[in-house]
Design a protein around this motif. Structure first.
Motif, PDB file in Angstrom:
ATOM      1  N   LEU A 111       0.590   3.260   0.229  1.00 11.25           N
ATOM      2  CA  LEU A 111      -0.430   4.146  -0.335  1.00 11.25           C
ATOM      3  C   LEU A 111      -0.119   5.598  -0.001  1.00 11.25           C
ATOM      4  O   LEU A 111      -0.422   6.499  -0.790  1.00 11.25           O
ATOM      5  CB  LEU A 111      -1.807   3.760   0.214  1.00 11.25           C
ATOM      6  CG  LEU A 111      -2.994   4.575  -0.281  1.00 11.25           C
ATOM      7  CD1 LEU A 111      -3.169   4.429  -1.789  1.00 11.25           C
ATOM      8  CD2 LEU A 111      -4.275   4.141   0.434  1.00 11.25           C
ATOM      9  N   LYS A 129      -4.380   9.403  -5.114  1.00 14.56           N
ATOM     10  CA  LYS A 129      -4.770   8.434  -4.093  1.00 14.56           C
ATOM     11  C   LYS A 129      -6.273   8.145  -4.118  1.00 14.56           C
ATOM     12  O   LYS A 129      -6.693   6.995  -3.960  1.00 14.56           O
ATOM     13  CB  LYS A 129      -4.373   8.953  -2.715  1.00 14.56           C
ATOM     14  CG  LYS A 129      -4.561   7.949  -1.590  1.00 14.56           C
ATOM     15  CD  LYS A 129      -4.215   8.563  -0.235  1.00 14.56           C
ATOM     16  CE  LYS A 129      -2.784   9.031  -0.208  1.00 14.56           C
ATOM     17  NZ  LYS A 129      -2.408   9.558   1.125  1.00 14.56           N
ATOM     18  N   ILE A 154      -5.708  -2.674  -3.113  1.00 12.72           N
ATOM     19  CA  ILE A 154      -4.911  -1.746  -2.307  1.00 12.72           C
ATOM     20  C   ILE A 154      -5.300  -1.803  -0.831  1.00 12.72           C
ATOM     21  O   ILE A 154      -4.419  -1.919   0.034  1.00 12.72           O
ATOM     22  CB  ILE A 154      -5.026  -0.317  -2.869  1.00 12.72           C
ATOM     23  CG1 ILE A 154      -4.298  -0.234  -4.215  1.00 12.72           C
ATOM     24  CG2 ILE A 154      -4.458   0.702  -1.888  1.00 12.72           C
ATOM     25  CD1 ILE A 154      -4.312   1.137  -4.851  1.00 12.72           C
TER      26      ILE A 154
END
Length: 287
Positions: free
Chosen positions: A220, A228, A237
């Motif tokens: 990430l 993001k 995620i």
């Protein structure tokens, strides 16, 4: 002619009232646990029985994907993997993603892949995706052994690789989220494909897009800050970050994002089972 008594009568059909959508029929599934074990054996062993390498294909597919991702995203794109060797990062990610996709495929193929059996004999249809998730867990165990060997190899070579014990205890939560979300999404697709067959043509593309959008082949931290904040709307995620934080000591998912991902996974699973139970009543007429 002797008439059979009540105790001698053999019922061939039992009429029950319709159950509400939230009834998961887990009690009935438990009574058919022997059948679940047979399906687990079928999915894990018999699926590759007539192949040259047999059950080794459970390992070969994720390993081949790891090699390709390491070359493309590590050597060519040179995406930083937070100090972790690219091969180990990619293998750990594919190990978890492979578990998700196998849970998804087991549920998604339930109706179309077993229509011949379902039309002849009754058993809880949920036995098929549940057995698929269990066999996927066995495959994960094989991959996890190779992960330990790879981790030991890199540590022996002096690479800066570590396991975060404080986060590793939460790793079962990541596995639970992957199983619930995979089975839930697969059940939703299975229910829809009983009427809309062309949806199957998009499943492979959808899984590929979902993988690239779920921080599987990259961390990430590799995303720009402007992207993001939107990427975190994807509940998969934080799950991937949580798994890598325990197995590789990288990533720092927040507790809030983890609990949100767990809640979304449970919700997707319940919606999927509700649609699955609704579709199984009439799918024989449309398959």
């Amino acid at each position: 002619m002797e008439q059979p008594t009540d105790n001698q009568e053999q019922w061939t059909e039992i009429i029950r009232p319709e159950t509400p959508w939230w009834d998961l029929k887990l009690g009935e599934l438990y009574r058919y646990r022997d059948l679940v074990r047979i399906f687990v054996w079928r999915d894990f062993v018999a699926a590759y029985k007539q192949t040259l390498l047999g059950p080794m294909w459970h390992f070969i597919n994720p390993f081949a994907s790891t090699i390709i991702n390491t070359i493309v995203f590590g050597a060519i794109a040179q995406i930083p993997m937070e100090g972790v060797p690219p091969f180990l990062f990619q293998f750990t990610s594919m190990m978890m993603w492979s578990y998700f996709t196998r849970c998804f495929n087991a549920a998604q193929n339930t109706f179309l892949g077993n229509a011949g059996i379902f039309s002849k004999v009754y058993f809880p249809r949920l036995a098929v995706p549940v057995s698929g998730a269990i066999s996927a867990l066995l495959q994960f165990g094989i991959l996890f052994i190779f992960y330990l060997l790879s981790l030991g190899w890199y540590i022996w070579r002096g690479e800066q690789v570590s396991v975060d014990i404080s986060m590793l205890v939460f790793f079962p939560i990541a596995m639970l989220c992957l199983a619930l979300s995979g089975m839930g999404l697969g059940a939703i697709v299975a229910a829809l494909t009983t009427k809309y067959r062309d949806l199957n043509l998009f499943v492979g593309y959808g899984l590929s897009l979902l993988m690239y959008g779920s921080a599987v082949v990259y961390p990430l931290s590799a995303l720009p800050e402007s992207i993001k904040k939107y990427a975190l709307f994807n509940p998969l995620i934080p799950i991937m970050e949580l798994g890598r934080s325990g197995l590789l000591g990288v990533g720092n998912p927040s507790a809030v994002s983890i609990f949100i991902s767990l809640g979304v996974s449970v919700l997707v699973f319940l919606v999927g089972v509700a649609m699955f139970n609704r579709a199984e009543r009439t799918f024989i007429d449309s398959v």
